[in-house]
Scaffold this motif. Sequence first.
Motif, PDB file in Angstrom:
ATOM      1  N   GLU A   1       2.225  -4.248   4.368  1.00  0.00           N
ATOM      2  CA  GLU A   1       2.578  -2.875   4.045  1.00  0.00           C
ATOM      3  C   GLU A   1       4.059  -2.655   4.299  1.00  0.00           C
ATOM      4  O   GLU A   1       4.598  -3.120   5.292  1.00  0.00           O
ATOM      5  CB  GLU A   1       1.745  -1.912   4.888  1.00  0.00           C
ATOM      6  CG  GLU A   1       0.398  -1.687   4.271  1.00  0.00           C
ATOM      7  CD  GLU A   1      -0.479  -0.811   5.133  1.00  0.00           C
ATOM      8  OE1 GLU A   1       0.056   0.103   5.771  1.00  0.00           O
ATOM      9  OE2 GLU A   1      -1.689  -1.051   5.138  1.00  0.00           O
TER      10      GLU A   1
ATOM     11  N   ASP B   1      -1.836   6.124   0.386  1.00  0.00           N
ATOM     12  CA  ASP B   1      -2.896   5.340   1.019  1.00  0.00           C
ATOM     13  C   ASP B   1      -2.765   5.389   2.525  1.00  0.00           C
ATOM     14  O   ASP B   1      -3.724   5.553   3.250  1.00  0.00           O
ATOM     15  CB  ASP B   1      -2.792   3.879   0.563  1.00  0.00           C
ATOM     16  CG  ASP B   1      -3.847   3.583  -0.455  1.00  0.00           C
ATOM     17  OD1 ASP B   1      -4.287   4.574  -1.080  1.00  0.00           O
ATOM     18  OD2 ASP B   1      -4.224   2.425  -0.602  1.00  0.00           O
ATOM     19  N   TYR B   2      -1.513   5.218   2.923  1.00  0.00           N
ATOM     20  CA  TYR B   2      -1.221   5.159   4.346  1.00  0.00           C
ATOM     21  C   TYR B   2      -1.692   6.438   5.025  1.00  0.00           C
ATOM     22  O   TYR B   2      -2.346   6.424   6.054  1.00  0.00           O
ATOM     23  CB  TYR B   2       0.280   4.984   4.482  1.00  0.00           C
ATOM     24  CG  TYR B   2       0.773   4.893   5.890  1.00  0.00           C
ATOM     25  CD1 TYR B   2       1.523   5.924   6.419  1.00  0.00           C
ATOM     26  CD2 TYR B   2       0.488   3.783   6.670  1.00  0.00           C
ATOM     27  CE1 TYR B   2       1.985   5.848   7.694  1.00  0.00           C
ATOM     28  CE2 TYR B   2       0.950   3.702   7.960  1.00  0.00           C
ATOM     29  CZ  TYR B   2       1.695   4.740   8.462  1.00  0.00           C
ATOM     30  OH  TYR B   2       2.150   4.662   9.731  1.00  0.00           O
TER      31      TYR B   2
ATOM     32  N   HIS C   1      -4.482  -1.598   8.744  1.00  0.00           N
ATOM     33  CA  HIS C   1      -3.221  -1.697   7.984  1.00  0.00           C
ATOM     34  C   HIS C   1      -2.764  -3.138   8.046  1.00  0.00           C
ATOM     35  O   HIS C   1      -2.749  -3.739   9.111  1.00  0.00           O
ATOM     36  CB  HIS C   1      -2.155  -0.807   8.596  1.00  0.00           C
ATOM     37  CG  HIS C   1      -2.440   0.650   8.421  1.00  0.00           C
ATOM     38  ND1 HIS C   1      -1.966   1.366   7.362  1.00  0.00           N
ATOM     39  CD2 HIS C   1      -3.178   1.494   9.161  1.00  0.00           C
ATOM     40  CE1 HIS C   1      -2.382   2.611   7.463  1.00  0.00           C
ATOM     41  NE2 HIS C   1      -3.123   2.712   8.545  1.00  0.00           N
TER      42      HIS C   1
ATOM     43  N   ASP D   1       2.287   5.191   0.089  1.00  0.00           N
ATOM     44  CA  ASP D   1       2.300   6.176   1.163  1.00  0.00           C
ATOM     45  C   ASP D   1       1.010   6.975   1.199  1.00  0.00           C
ATOM     46  O   ASP D   1       0.490   7.286   2.257  1.00  0.00           O
ATOM     47  CB  ASP D   1       3.462   7.135   0.967  1.00  0.00           C
ATOM     48  CG  ASP D   1       4.768   6.457   1.264  1.00  0.00           C
ATOM     49  OD1 ASP D   1       5.775   7.117   1.212  1.00  0.00           O
ATOM     50  OD2 ASP D   1       4.727   5.249   1.572  1.00  0.00           O
TER      51      ASP D   1
ATOM     52  N   ASN E   1      -9.463   1.939  10.301  1.00  0.00           N
ATOM     53  CA  ASN E   1      -8.042   2.209  10.066  1.00  0.00           C
ATOM     54  C   ASN E   1      -7.201   0.938  10.013  1.00  0.00           C
ATOM     55  O   ASN E   1      -6.268   0.754  10.781  1.00  0.00           O
ATOM     56  CB  ASN E   1      -7.518   3.117  11.178  1.00  0.00           C
ATOM     57  CG  ASN E   1      -6.191   3.707  10.823  1.00  0.00           C
ATOM     58  OD1 ASN E   1      -5.922   3.928   9.649  1.00  0.00           O
ATOM     59  ND2 ASN E   1      -5.370   3.935  11.819  1.00  0.00           N
TER      60      ASN E   1
ATOM     61  N   VAL F   1       0.859  -1.173   0.000  1.00  0.00           N
ATOM     62  CA  VAL F   1       0.000   0.000   0.000  1.00  0.00           C
ATOM     63  C   VAL F   1       0.899   1.226   0.000  1.00  0.00           C
ATOM     64  O   VAL F   1       1.827   1.334   0.776  1.00  0.00           O
ATOM     65  CB  VAL F   1      -0.883  -0.008   1.253  1.00  0.00           C
ATOM     66  CG1 VAL F   1      -1.763   1.206   1.272  1.00  0.00           C
ATOM     67  CG2 VAL F   1      -1.711  -1.260   1.267  1.00  0.00           C
TER      68      VAL F   1
ATOM     69  N   GLU G   1      -5.342   6.873   5.001  1.00  0.00           N
ATOM     70  CA  GLU G   1      -5.959   6.057   6.038  1.00  0.00           C
ATOM     71  C   GLU G   1      -5.919   6.782   7.372  1.00  0.00           C
ATOM     72  O   GLU G   1      -6.877   6.790   8.129  1.00  0.00           O
ATOM     73  CB  GLU G   1      -5.204   4.733   6.153  1.00  0.00           C
ATOM     74  CG  GLU G   1      -5.643   3.713   5.162  1.00  0.00           C
ATOM     75  CD  GLU G   1      -7.067   3.292   5.431  1.00  0.00           C
ATOM     76  OE1 GLU G   1      -7.318   2.783   6.518  1.00  0.00           O
ATOM     77  OE2 GLU G   1      -7.921   3.479   4.567  1.00  0.00           O
ATOM     78  N   LEU G   2      -4.758   7.367   7.612  1.00  0.00           N
ATOM     79  CA  LEU G   2      -4.608   8.080   8.869  1.00  0.00           C
ATOM     80  C   LEU G   2      -5.660   9.178   8.986  1.00  0.00           C
ATOM     81  O   LEU G   2      -6.274   9.363  10.025  1.00  0.00           O
ATOM     82  CB  LEU G   2      -3.218   8.707   8.951  1.00  0.00           C
ATOM     83  CG  LEU G   2      -2.118   7.760   9.404  1.00  0.00           C
ATOM     84  CD1 LEU G   2      -0.805   8.490   9.473  1.00  0.00           C
ATOM     85  CD2 LEU G   2      -2.449   7.169  10.763  1.00  0.00           C
TER      86      LEU G   2
END
Lengths: 329, 283
Positions: B116, A18-19, B112, A16, B110, A14, A22-23
Amino acid sequence: MKSKSRKNEYVDEVSDEDYLEELSDLEVDEESDSDIQEDSDSENSEEEREAQLELNALLEIQNSKEGSNKKESKSAFEKEAIKVLTKELQPENLDWIETCSLMSTFKLEINDPSDDLELELGIYKQVLEAAKEGKKKVLAAKVKFTRPPDYFAEMVKTDEDMEKIRKRLVEEHQSIEKSEQAKKQRELKKFGKKIQVEKIKERAATKRETLNKIDLLKKRSRSNADMDMSMGDDFDVALGDSSSAKSTFGQGNRRAKQKNQMPNKKRLAKNSKYGFGGKKRGRKVNSADSTADFSGVNGNKKSDESRSSRNTKRPGKKPRLGKSPIFHV
Amino acid sequence: MASIYKSFTKESKKNEEVSKPRIRNRVLLLSSRGISTRYRYLIKDLEALLPHSKKDAKLDTKKNLEILNELAELNNCNNILFFEARKHDDLYLWASRAPSGPSIKFHVQNVHNMSELKLTGNCLKGSRPLLSFDGNFDDDGPYMLIKTLFEQIFSVPTGARKSKPFFDHIMSFSIIDGRIWVRNFQIVEKNPETGGDVTNDDDMSLVEIGPRFVLHIIRIFEGSFYGRTLYENPNFYTPASIRAAANREKSAKFANRSIANQELKAKIGNINIPTDKYADVFK
């Protein structure tokens, strides 16, 4: 809470964006780090706007519900029943090693859940404390804790995954280094330009100075030539600086001397020998007188007497006595 | 003589073991239909971390969840982790003690996954985890119950079939902002610079493995997928209701603007400009 555009786009790694998305999704926090991303700025801002909207909506619902107190009355909370159930669930006299569960000594308090740094730090602190405590407890229960380095077994992530992770870390490191170097270069360029300008200025200044000096010298020599006729040599002493004045003074003196003195004896002899002035042509040609003149020849020099009397031995070693009969005299 | 001695000592050991209570937990892991890829991977990650789990096929129904108890019995499981997907985007987690309860319903946010690339840690497959609970769990409310249930589900029992004998990761549960944040860390006992083993406990460090997710508690039921509600979170609003409110807000924005426009028009229409007496003086 996620936008529908992201429904199907799952990929193994995934990205960055996306990361970060998400946050921002999670706590619906408006100020996540997503503005770091350049590529999908517009998309991100849209996401953020949506998240902000949802947060506002949530707050609005909360406010309206709290105002009417509808939900409060509805919500059930049977403390006693929960307590009983908790006790039922927990087996008695269970060794710690069976669950390996640790409770942290402090209560985690995060003022601003949207502040990632504070949050991560808090969690890390809690977990690190637990890990240290856990190691002690595990060792106290006489169970191995640390995996020996020669114990190999299947890992949760495969070697391929780890290779990917390693590659990404290296890339990240390289990109940071690159940008840093570029920054340095830029700074150097700025500074280099300054140096260059200064050097050019300096060069121009020295050139100007030397040119001035040359001009001055030229003027001086010209004025000297004029002054010689009329006034004498004392004049240029006042003109130049002290060092140059000295030298010019010396020169002038010598010239004066030369004028007064006769040529020296050696010069005279040489003049008589090689001639000075007058006609040069035909001086070395023989004439009847010169042929008859023997004054320059020493008749005794080449006589046999004188030759025999000369030492014919070559210089060299002296023979030792009694050793070489030939040289024995 | 030796064999007799051996048998005696063995016996005594066995007796000791019997006297100690042990937990024999098995966890049934499954999801409903209509789950997205990301959430499927989350279940896969959990399966890798819990060697005492049994993954089952996706459940077809979303209404008659009591069937799960029978399924657990068939699979010899006494705990259930059931992931319920709704509207493709929303994920709910049921954590339940199988035949008799209690069961707790969470909203999962959220998520993950372990794959990842930001999460760089790694651990043995099936090694037992340490569980770390935040001090906020120590209350007489719902959190204590959650803690005891999670201890049953997420701790790998000693001597589980596929487990490994060392501890190299730690699962953490922290309560922040009224939600439970779940993380999984690798315990690194090597000096990052030299690569040698550290002798001092202070040099221990943690690297996150994943998965990470946040659980927002919704309800606690007395039974397993049935029974009366023991606790209901007053601060929980369904994601659908939040979305609807957001949409309302959006539409309200447009309505406000159009009303303002109309008002402006009416205002302009109402103004009567006085006629200028001297308008044609210089003509």
